[in-house]
Design an enzyme around this catalytic site. Structure first.
Site, PDB file in Angstrom:
ATOM      1  N   ASP A 110      43.133  36.023  38.836  1.00 40.48           N
ATOM      2  CA  ASP A 110      42.774  37.393  38.484  1.00 40.48           C
ATOM      3  C   ASP A 110      43.931  38.353  38.756  1.00 40.48           C
ATOM      4  OD1 ASP A 110      41.165  39.456  37.633  1.00 40.48           O
ATOM      5  OD2 ASP A 110      40.141  39.696  39.549  1.00 40.48           O
ATOM      6  N   ASN A 161      34.884  36.298  28.469  1.00 35.89           N
ATOM      7  CA  ASN A 161      36.151  36.827  27.955  1.00 35.89           C
ATOM      8  C   ASN A 161      36.138  37.085  26.445  1.00 35.89           C
ATOM      9  OD1 ASN A 161      38.346  34.995  30.255  1.00 35.89           O
ATOM     10  ND2 ASN A 161      37.362  36.987  30.447  1.00 35.89           N
TER      11      ASN A 161
END
Length: 242
Positions: free
Chosen positions: A30, A78
């Site tokens: 991340d 996503n």
């Protein structure tokens, strides 16, 4: 910052109260977007730098050996990102396979996909199929890439498969998880300072040690990985047994 909360001993893997290195490590990579934003760069540059971090990490496995490494590359959520960002991510995936497969294969790395990669374009699927076939016989380390992956959906699929066999037990569900042929998850790392699992390996993480770092993924180096492994080695894993 780090945190852990195992509750009971798993059916397999390192024994309760043991110390030592992890067999299976997973990473939520991340911080690419924030890395780029801090530098007034487009998000695509953050993703590109993130791929470099993956490359350096995989190379470092010779000095920081584990049996399996699972990387969260593309979640089912996503797909909600802008189309141009998805295109950039897909292009980077193709570039990585084309440019790094030889090195990965020669290093004895076995590639594995966690999730359903068939939803990507035909070119990407063909490249992935070829990479999986080429490294299928390798056995030094398994590198699992989570693509179009969501843990809740994985658990549902596994439960349905177990039900079809007429046995809904923890062991039966575990046999049908995407990671069934991998060692139990020992250590889960998340970069960027966020402290959540984001629908990643929820079943597998039940007894894993959790390690959170403020380092953004593009800046995550083999030295940071070594620090996480050393931190893990210093823990006593009791699984709530005592």
């Amino acid at each position: 910052m780090s945190s852990s909360a195992p509750s009971k001993a798993p059916a397999s893997g390192s024994g309760a109260g043991t110390r030592g290195g992890p067999r299976h490590v997973a990473i939520i990579m991340d911080g690419n977007g924030r890395w780029a934003k801090k530098r007034l760069l487009p998000r695509a540059m953050g993703h590109k730098k993130g791929v470099e971090a993956v490359r350096n990490l995989v190379r470092s496995l010779r000095e920081n050996p584990v049996e399996a490494l699972t990387l969260y590359a593309f979640s089912t959520e996503n797909w909600g990102r802008p189309a141009d960002e998805i295109a950039d991510l897909t292009a980077l995936m193709k570039h990585f396979i084309r440019n790094d497969l030889d090195e990965i294969a020669q290093a004895g790395v076995k590639l594995k996909i966690v999730g359903d990669y068939s939803v990507f374009d035909d070119e990407a699927v063909k490249l992935i199929d070829g990479a999986l076939a080429r490294t299928a016989g390798n056995n030094k380390v398994t590198l699992a890439i989570a693509l179009n992956y969501g843990a809740q959906a994985e658990i549902v699929r596994a439960a349905r498969a177990a039900a079809e066999e007429g046995e809904i037990t923890e062991e039966a569900i575990a046999r049908h998880l995407d990671t069934a042929d991998m060692p139990p998850l020992d250590l889960l790392i998340r970069t960027s300072g966020e402290v959540r699992l984001s629908n990643f390996l929820l079943w597998q993480a039940a007894y894993a040690e959790l390690y959170f770092t403020d380092v953004l993924w593009p800046d995550f180096s083999p030295a940071h990985f070594r620090e996480a492994l050393d931190h893990f080695a210093g823990r006593e894993r009791r699984y709530g047994g005592r």
